[in-house]
Design an enzyme around this catalytic site. Structure first.
Site, mmCIF file in Angstrom:
data_model
loop_
_atom_site.group_PDB
_atom_site.id
_atom_site.type_symbol
_atom_site.label_atom_id
_atom_site.label_comp_id
_atom_site.label_asym_id
_atom_site.label_seq_id
_atom_site.Cartn_x
_atom_site.Cartn_y
_atom_site.Cartn_z
ATOM 1 N N ASN A 12 0.862 -1.187 0.000
ATOM 2 C CA ASN A 12 0.000 0.000 0.000
ATOM 3 C C ASN A 12 0.898 1.235 0.000
ATOM 4 O OD1 ASN A 12 -1.886 1.989 0.413
ATOM 5 N ND2 ASN A 12 -2.360 1.430 2.528
ATOM 6 N N LYS A 14 0.118 4.265 -0.385
ATOM 7 C CA LYS A 14 -0.524 5.480 0.135
ATOM 8 C C LYS A 14 -0.266 6.649 -0.830
ATOM 9 C CE LYS A 14 -0.222 3.444 4.675
ATOM 10 N NZ LYS A 14 -0.196 3.640 6.118
ATOM 11 N N HIS A 99 -9.729 1.817 4.507
ATOM 12 C CA HIS A 99 -8.457 1.947 5.237
ATOM 13 C C HIS A 99 -8.669 2.944 6.382
ATOM 14 C CE1 HIS A 99 -4.360 3.023 6.236
ATOM 15 N NE2 HIS A 99 -4.005 1.870 5.669
ATOM 16 N N GLU A 101 -7.025 5.300 7.419
ATOM 17 C CA GLU A 101 -6.745 6.704 7.102
ATOM 18 C C GLU A 101 -7.920 7.345 6.365
ATOM 19 O OE1 GLU A 101 -2.939 5.943 5.267
ATOM 20 O OE2 GLU A 101 -2.158 5.367 7.227
ATOM 21 N N GLU A 169 -6.004 -4.356 10.637
ATOM 22 C CA GLU A 169 -4.973 -3.333 10.772
ATOM 23 C C GLU A 169 -5.260 -2.487 12.011
ATOM 24 O OE1 GLU A 169 -2.711 -2.340 6.982
ATOM 25 O OE2 GLU A 169 -4.445 -1.043 7.041
ATOM 26 N N GLY A 175 2.232 2.395 10.878
ATOM 27 C CA GLY A 175 3.266 3.422 10.741
ATOM 28 C C GLY A 175 3.958 3.786 12.041
ATOM 29 N N SER A 215 2.969 -1.963 10.465
ATOM 30 C CA SER A 215 4.405 -2.059 10.726
ATOM 31 C C SER A 215 4.992 -3.429 10.419
ATOM 32 C CB SER A 215 4.713 -1.640 12.177
ATOM 33 O OG SER A 215 4.315 -0.305 12.410
HETATM 34 P P1 PGA Z 1 2.504 0.417 7.718
HETATM 35 O O1 PGA Z 1 1.091 0.712 7.024
HETATM 36 O O2 PGA Z 1 3.018 -0.886 7.160
HETATM 37 O O3 PGA Z 1 3.366 1.592 7.322
HETATM 38 O O4 PGA Z 1 2.275 0.345 9.187
HETATM 39 C C1 PGA Z 1 0.153 -0.320 6.826
HETATM 40 C C2 PGA Z 1 -1.094 0.250 6.221
HETATM 41 O O5 PGA Z 1 -1.523 1.342 6.612
HETATM 42 O O6 PGA Z 1 -1.713 -0.387 5.344
#
Ligand code: PGA
Length: 258
Positions: A12, A14, A99, A101, A169, A175, A215
């Site tokens: 992903n 982003k 997601h 976000e 998630e 992150g 992460s």
């Molecule tokens: P990350 O993000 O691996 O940077 O924690 C995962 C995601 O938001 O899909």
């Protein structure tokens, strides 16, 4: 319970990288070393604007093209939105929906449900993200995740289940470097499977993949597969570094084919 031998690994990206040239270069670095790994189904969720160039650069279609969102509406007056038919016309066959976000930006369970149903009805694979903001000692977060999962499964045609993936998630792990433990992942996978069995019957459980995101990196990938029993990963930060992402794919392939 039956698990899936093929692991689904989705990068992903982003809102990255910042140019088409960088996107194509990263994509090629991933395709060159990892696209043909046995036991792994590999997808990249790139920003919309890069999808045509990526589709063009990958004539062999070695990587599944995934979108980071899509409108539930087929066409019309929806400024700024991208429709499922538009995505399909570029060979996109998978969409991430809900997601955290996007949920943080106001997307509701109801909108996630509508988008997931529209994507599945259009013949696409839908990767629906669920996960709690924080964990409490009483375990109320299970109820929160249950609500998100149930809403997607509500009156979902049984024939669409095999194209549905649930990505667990936890927001506190995205992150942050605070990965969920393999035990956390295994426990939540079993819980989500119970939600699926309750809503759609036991036969539905083996049809839905349950992957983990938050992460994921080359150091924790193996234990999340082995002890966490994840059906794959949704990888954010590490998917922007070809070496790290390719290593995660290699680990997953070795594990899946062992
Ligand atoms: P990350 O993000 O691996 O940077 O924690 C995962 C995601 O938001 O899909």
């Amino acid at each position: 319970m039956k698990t899936h031998s093929t692991r689904l690994i989705i990068g992903n990206w982003k809102m990255n990288p910042q140019s088409e040239a960088s996107a194509v270069s990263l994509y090629k670095d991933i395709a060159r070393t990892s696209a043909k790994r046995k036991g792994v189904s590999l997808a990249i969720a790139a920003p919309f604007v890069f999808i045509p160039a990526l589709a063009h650069s990958d004539k062999k279609k070695s990587i599944v093209l995934c979108a980071q969102d899509a409108s539930a509406e087929p066409s019309g007056a929806h400024t700024g939105s991208i429709s499922l038919p538009m995505l399909k016309s570029y060979g996109v066959s998978m969409v991430i929906i809900g997601h955290s976000e996007r949920r943080a930006a106001g997307e509701t369970d109801e909108q996630v449900e509508q988008k997931a149903k529209a994507a599945l009805k259009a013949g696409m694979a839908a990767v629906v993200c669920v996960g709690e903001r924080a964990r409490d000692k009483q375990g109320d977060y299970f109820g929160f995740v249950q609500g998100q999962v149930r809403s997607v499964l509500h009156e979902l045609p049984k024939a669409h289940l095999r194209r549905l993936t649930i990505a667990y998630e936890p927001i506190w792990a995205i992150g942050t470097g605070n990965t969920a433990t393999p035990e956390d992942v295994q426990e939540m996978k079993l819980f989500i499977q119970k939600c699926i069995a309750d809503s759609c019957g036991r036969a539905a459980v083996s049809q839905v993949k349950i992957i983990y995101g938050g992460s994921v990196d080359p150091e924790n990938a193996l234990s999340l597969l082995e002890a966490g029993n994840a059906d794959g990963f949704l990888v954010g930060g590490a998917s922007l570094k070809a070496a790290a992402f390719n290593r995660i794919i290699e680990i997953s392939s070795t594990y899946a084919t062992a």
